[in-house]
Design an enzyme around this catalytic site. Structure first.
Site, mmCIF file in Angstrom:
data_model
loop_
_atom_site.group_PDB
_atom_site.id
_atom_site.type_symbol
_atom_site.label_atom_id
_atom_site.label_comp_id
_atom_site.label_asym_id
_atom_site.label_seq_id
_atom_site.Cartn_x
_atom_site.Cartn_y
_atom_site.Cartn_z
ATOM 1 C CB CYS A 42 6.820 41.576 -48.088
ATOM 2 S SG CYS A 42 6.614 41.991 -46.346
ATOM 3 C CG ASP A 44 3.762 38.091 -44.718
ATOM 4 O OD1 ASP A 44 3.491 36.866 -44.758
ATOM 5 O OD2 ASP A 44 3.054 38.922 -44.123
ATOM 6 N NE ARG A 46 0.823 36.249 -43.921
ATOM 7 C CZ ARG A 46 0.033 37.232 -43.488
ATOM 8 N NH1 ARG A 46 -1.195 36.964 -43.117
ATOM 9 N NH2 ARG A 46 0.469 38.478 -43.424
ATOM 10 C CG HIS A 103 2.173 40.642 -48.950
ATOM 11 N ND1 HIS A 103 1.468 40.369 -47.805
ATOM 12 C CD2 HIS A 103 3.353 41.156 -48.539
ATOM 13 C CE1 HIS A 103 2.208 40.687 -46.756
ATOM 14 N NE2 HIS A 103 3.359 41.169 -47.166
ATOM 15 C CB CYS A 106 1.761 44.279 -46.209
ATOM 16 S SG CYS A 106 3.533 44.517 -45.954
HETATM 17 ZN ZN LIG Z 1 4.457 42.448 -45.998
#
Ligand SMILES: [Zn+2]
Length: 210
Positions: A42, A44, A46, A103, A106
């Protein structure tokens, strides 16, 4: 680290502490790459796969997409960054593994469960709608679960859907059948700090043993 100035400082730190200290390694790497593993993760902030999986430059060939979604062959766009990367990884780099890493928490999957939050965002809306089959499956199998648990289950199911979608490309399927390519499904729980791998026998994501 939040602004552009910090990034410049970060590069100086990388150059002094890694690049200049491991010159031979980086010189060899500058001429070619031969990663054995591709990761689809992803976007993201993190869930940087190289950090989460403890890898060095050159270890991972990475493409990141919202919710780590891979479009199926019948829906792939005329221009598609995810599949361009997968094609390069499989056909040119001959990666031996493709890891799809979803993850917890999300935002892309949360958007699917709260479509009103995405109604003005046509690109995200269209993209995450590729994961609708995962939502329908979760809704059908777990009608009484809370919305947050359904979203969590959907985060896992979307990883499996991406694996299934990868297999809709005949050249991926052929490499898997030939035994030159293995597909892996991972789920990173950022709250617990655990990494779970799909076990096809138990049909569960299970914590990776040390
Ligand atoms: Zn995500």
């Amino acid at each position: 680290m939040q602004n552009f100035h910090d990034l410049v400082g970060g590069f100086h730190h990388f150059r002094a502490n890694y690049f200049l200290k491991e010159k031979e390694f980086f010189e060899a790497l500058a001429h070619s790459q031969s990663p054995k593993t591709m990761v689809i993760a992803c976007c993201d902030s993190r869930t940087d796969p190289a950090i989460v999986l403890g890898c060095k430059p050159g270890d991972l060939f990475v493409v990141r997409s919202v919710a780590a979604i891979v479009p199926p062959a019948e829906k792939v766009g005329e221009y598609d960054a995810v599949m361009a990367a997968v094609e390069y990884g499989v056909k040119h780099l001959n990666v031996e593994n493709i890891v799809v890493m979803g993850h917890s928490n999300c935002g892309g999957i949360a958007g699917l469960f709260n479509p009103h939050t995405l109604k003005d965002e046509r690109y995200i809306n269209r993209w995450v709608s590729l994961a609708c089959p995962a939502v329908h499956e979760i809704e059908e199998e777990n009608p009484d679960e809370s919305q947050s648990e359904k979203a969590r289950l959907c985060e896992e199911a979307t990883v499996l859907l991406s694996i299934e979608n990868l297999l809709s490309y005949h050249w991926v399927e052929e490499a898997v059948q030939a035994g030159t390519l293995t597909l892996h499904a991972l789920y990173y729980d950022m709250l617990k700090g655990s990494l779970n791998v799909w076990n096809g026998d138990s049909e569960n994501f299970e914590p990776i043993a040390k």
